[in-house]
Design a protein around this motif. Structure first.
Motif, PDB file in Angstrom:
ATOM      1  N   SER A  79       0.844  -1.195   0.000  1.00 14.96           N
ATOM      2  CA  SER A  79       0.000   0.000   0.000  1.00 14.96           C
ATOM      3  C   SER A  79       0.878   1.242   0.000  1.00 14.96           C
ATOM      4  O   SER A  79       1.956   1.254   0.593  1.00 14.96           O
ATOM      5  N   THR A  80       0.417   2.283  -0.675  1.00 11.60           N
ATOM      6  CA  THR A  80       1.101   3.567  -0.666  1.00 11.60           C
ATOM      7  C   THR A  80       0.058   4.672  -0.818  1.00 11.60           C
ATOM      8  O   THR A  80      -1.069   4.414  -1.239  1.00 11.60           O
ATOM      9  N   THR A  81       0.446   5.885  -0.485  1.00 12.97           N
ATOM     10  CA  THR A  81      -0.433   7.040  -0.646  1.00 12.97           C
ATOM     11  C   THR A  81       0.355   8.180  -1.279  1.00 12.97           C
ATOM     12  O   THR A  81       1.587   8.113  -1.378  1.00 12.97           O
ATOM     13  N   ASN A  82      -0.352   9.226  -1.653  1.00 10.25           N
ATOM     14  CA  ASN A  82       0.339  10.394  -2.201  1.00 10.25           C
ATOM     15  C   ASN A  82       1.117  11.121  -1.104  1.00 10.25           C
ATOM     16  O   ASN A  82       1.955  11.960  -1.400  1.00 10.25           O
ATOM     17  N   ARG A  83       0.890  10.787   0.116  1.00 13.57           N
ATOM     18  CA  ARG A  83       1.615  11.420   1.223  1.00 13.57           C
ATOM     19  C   ARG A  83       2.983  10.773   1.450  1.00 13.57           C
ATOM     20  O   ARG A  83       3.720  11.180   2.327  1.00 13.57           O
ATOM     21  N   ASP A  84       3.321   9.773   0.640  1.00 16.77           N
ATOM     22  CA  ASP A  84       4.643   9.147   0.702  1.00 16.77           C
ATOM     23  C   ASP A  84       5.658   9.906  -0.144  1.00 16.77           C
ATOM     24  O   ASP A  84       6.748   9.410  -0.390  1.00 16.77           O
ATOM     25  N   GLY A  85       5.299  11.089  -0.604  1.00 18.29           N
ATOM     26  CA  GLY A  85       6.207  11.902  -1.402  1.00 18.29           C
ATOM     27  C   GLY A  85       6.171  11.578  -2.879  1.00 18.29           C
ATOM     28  O   GLY A  85       7.026  12.014  -3.638  1.00 18.29           O
ATOM     29  N   ILE A  86       5.190  10.809  -3.315  1.00 16.72           N
ATOM     30  CA  ILE A  86       5.088  10.411  -4.715  1.00 16.72           C
ATOM     31  C   ILE A  86       4.528  11.539  -5.568  1.00 16.72           C
ATOM     32  O   ILE A  86       4.869  11.677  -6.731  1.00 16.72           O
ATOM     33  N   GLY A  87       3.646  12.341  -4.998  1.00 20.05           N
ATOM     34  CA  GLY A  87       2.993  13.401  -5.757  1.00 20.05           C
ATOM     35  C   GLY A  87       1.728  12.888  -6.404  1.00 20.05           C
ATOM     36  O   GLY A  87       1.025  12.059  -5.858  1.00 20.05           O
ATOM     37  N   GLN A  88       1.439  13.358  -7.607  1.00 24.46           N
ATOM     38  CA  GLN A  88       0.222  12.975  -8.304  1.00 24.46           C
ATOM     39  C   GLN A  88       0.433  11.808  -9.262  1.00 24.46           C
ATOM     40  O   GLN A  88      -0.520  11.180  -9.690  1.00 24.46           O
ATOM     41  N   THR A  89       1.668  11.536  -9.614  1.00 18.76           N
ATOM     42  CA  THR A  89       1.963  10.499 -10.603  1.00 18.76           C
ATOM     43  C   THR A  89       2.119   9.142  -9.935  1.00 18.76           C
ATOM     44  O   THR A  89       2.881   8.988  -8.992  1.00 18.76           O
ATOM     45  N   VAL A  90       1.398   8.174 -10.468  1.00 22.43           N
ATOM     46  CA  VAL A  90       1.494   6.793  -9.987  1.00 22.43           C
ATOM     47  C   VAL A  90       2.225   5.991 -11.050  1.00 22.43           C
ATOM     48  O   VAL A  90       1.800   5.947 -12.198  1.00 22.43           O
ATOM     49  N   GLU A  91       3.326   5.390 -10.689  1.00 18.06           N
ATOM     50  CA  GLU A  91       4.090   4.506 -11.572  1.00 18.06           C
ATOM     51  C   GLU A  91       4.537   3.320 -10.735  1.00 18.06           C
ATOM     52  O   GLU A  91       5.563   3.363 -10.061  1.00 18.06           O
ATOM     53  N   VAL A  92       3.743   2.255 -10.747  1.00 19.42           N
ATOM     54  CA  VAL A  92       4.025   1.068  -9.945  1.00 19.42           C
ATOM     55  C   VAL A  92       4.180  -0.126 -10.877  1.00 19.42           C
ATOM     56  O   VAL A  92       3.326  -0.369 -11.729  1.00 19.42           O
ATOM     57  N   GLY A  93       5.258  -0.862 -10.713  1.00 19.15           N
ATOM     58  CA  GLY A  93       5.477  -2.113 -11.431  1.00 19.15           C
ATOM     59  C   GLY A  93       5.294  -3.259 -10.452  1.00 19.15           C
ATOM     60  O   GLY A  93       5.902  -3.261  -9.378  1.00 19.15           O
TER      61      GLY A  93
ATOM     62  N   ASP B   5      13.268  -4.563 -18.967  1.00 19.88           N
ATOM     63  CA  ASP B   5      13.502  -3.123 -18.974  1.00 19.88           C
ATOM     64  C   ASP B   5      12.369  -2.423 -18.250  1.00 19.88           C
ATOM     65  O   ASP B   5      11.197  -2.729 -18.465  1.00 19.88           O
ATOM     66  N   ILE B   6      12.752  -1.469 -17.398  1.00 21.90           N
ATOM     67  CA  ILE B   6      11.746  -0.667 -16.703  1.00 21.90           C
ATOM     68  C   ILE B   6      12.113   0.806 -16.824  1.00 21.90           C
ATOM     69  O   ILE B   6      13.274   1.153 -17.035  1.00 21.90           O
ATOM     70  N   ALA B   7      11.106   1.635 -16.689  1.00 21.07           N
ATOM     71  CA  ALA B   7      11.319   3.080 -16.760  1.00 21.07           C
ATOM     72  C   ALA B   7      11.952   3.570 -15.462  1.00 21.07           C
ATOM     73  O   ALA B   7      11.716   3.021 -14.387  1.00 21.07           O
ATOM     74  N   GLU B   8      12.735   4.606 -15.579  1.00 21.74           N
ATOM     75  CA  GLU B   8      13.336   5.201 -14.394  1.00 21.74           C
ATOM     76  C   GLU B   8      12.235   5.798 -13.521  1.00 21.74           C
ATOM     77  O   GLU B   8      11.277   6.383 -14.014  1.00 21.74           O
ATOM     78  N   GLY B   9      12.354   5.622 -12.229  1.00 22.94           N
ATOM     79  CA  GLY B   9      11.370   6.161 -11.302  1.00 22.94           C
ATOM     80  C   GLY B   9      10.212   5.225 -11.015  1.00 22.94           C
ATOM     81  O   GLY B   9       9.315   5.558 -10.249  1.00 22.94           O
ATOM     82  N   LEU B  10      10.228   4.034 -11.630  1.00 20.80           N
ATOM     83  CA  LEU B  10       9.161   3.060 -11.403  1.00 20.80           C
ATOM     84  C   LEU B  10       9.295   2.483 -10.000  1.00 20.80           C
ATOM     85  O   LEU B  10      10.371   2.052  -9.601  1.00 20.80           O
ATOM     86  N   LEU B  11       8.212   2.477  -9.261  1.00 26.34           N
ATOM     87  CA  LEU B  11       8.175   1.866  -7.939  1.00 26.34           C
ATOM     88  C   LEU B  11       7.957   0.374  -8.133  1.00 26.34           C
ATOM     89  O   LEU B  11       6.930  -0.043  -8.668  1.00 26.34           O
ATOM     90  N   VAL B  12       8.932  -0.441  -7.753  1.00 26.15           N
ATOM     91  CA  VAL B  12       8.878  -1.884  -7.970  1.00 26.15           C
ATOM     92  C   VAL B  12       8.306  -2.561  -6.734  1.00 26.15           C
ATOM     93  O   VAL B  12       8.791  -2.360  -5.623  1.00 26.15           O
TER      94      VAL B  12
END
Length: 181
Positions: free
Chosen positions: A106-120, A136-143
């Protein structure tokens, strides 16, 4: 006297064992589970906006009627899944659940992610391939690694005002979920 006491203790222990086995076996016999309720929404590899819960109406998933929910079923047997998009600038959360309805991440926008969600979302074998740089994964992807292949993602939005609800539902419907094509 002692013989009667032993029979009494044996009866209580046997009754306790039968009671515990029955309680543990009942969920396995249930025809309607969290997974069957989620499957009814036909949300395989896509976000489905759940209908608003009206006061006094059935609420089988026990959802808060003030929030907006997006649901997506994921099968990691088909390959890694990705949840990506931009959510409104208000409170949101993303949770991954296994078939039993237990939160695995689980995560929220209060974890410092902002508005963009990028979860692998990867299973153990896919994570090993990722570590060996065979995926291959994009940079900044939360794994996120899952212990099971069958999951569902639940995205929750909290509109600050009722008038913003339709816009929030529209933005949530634009989130992509599932394997990358």
């Amino acid at each position: 006297m002692i013989r009667t006491l032993l029979w009494l203790i044996g009866g209580v222990l046997l009754g306790g064992v039968i009671h515990i086995v029955t309680i543990l076996a009942l969920p396995l016999l249930a025809e309607e589970t969290t997974w069957t309720r989620v499957s009814a929404y036909e949300a395989a590899n896509r976000i489905v906006i759940l209908p608003r819960i009206e006061p006094g109406q059935p609420n089988p998933l026990q959802l808060d009627p003030e929030l907006i929910y997006g649901l997506c079923q994921i099968d990691l047997g088909e390959g890694p899944a990705y949840l990506s998009g931009v959510l409104p600038d208000a409170f949101w959360s993303v949770a991954l659940y296994n078939q039993s309805g237990v939160v695995s991440y689980s995560t929220t926008n209060r974890d410092g992610i902002g508005q963009t969600v990028e979860v692998g979302i990867f299973n153990a074998a896919q994570t090993r391939l990722l570590a060996q740089q065979q995926i291959d994964i994009a940079e900044g992807l939360l794994v996120v690694e899952s212990t099971t292949d069958d999951l569902f993602a639940l995205v929750r939005l909290s509109p600050p005002h009722e008038a913003m609800r339709p816009r929030f539902e529209q933005e949530l419907s634009e989130i992509s979920c599932g394997p990358r094509t």
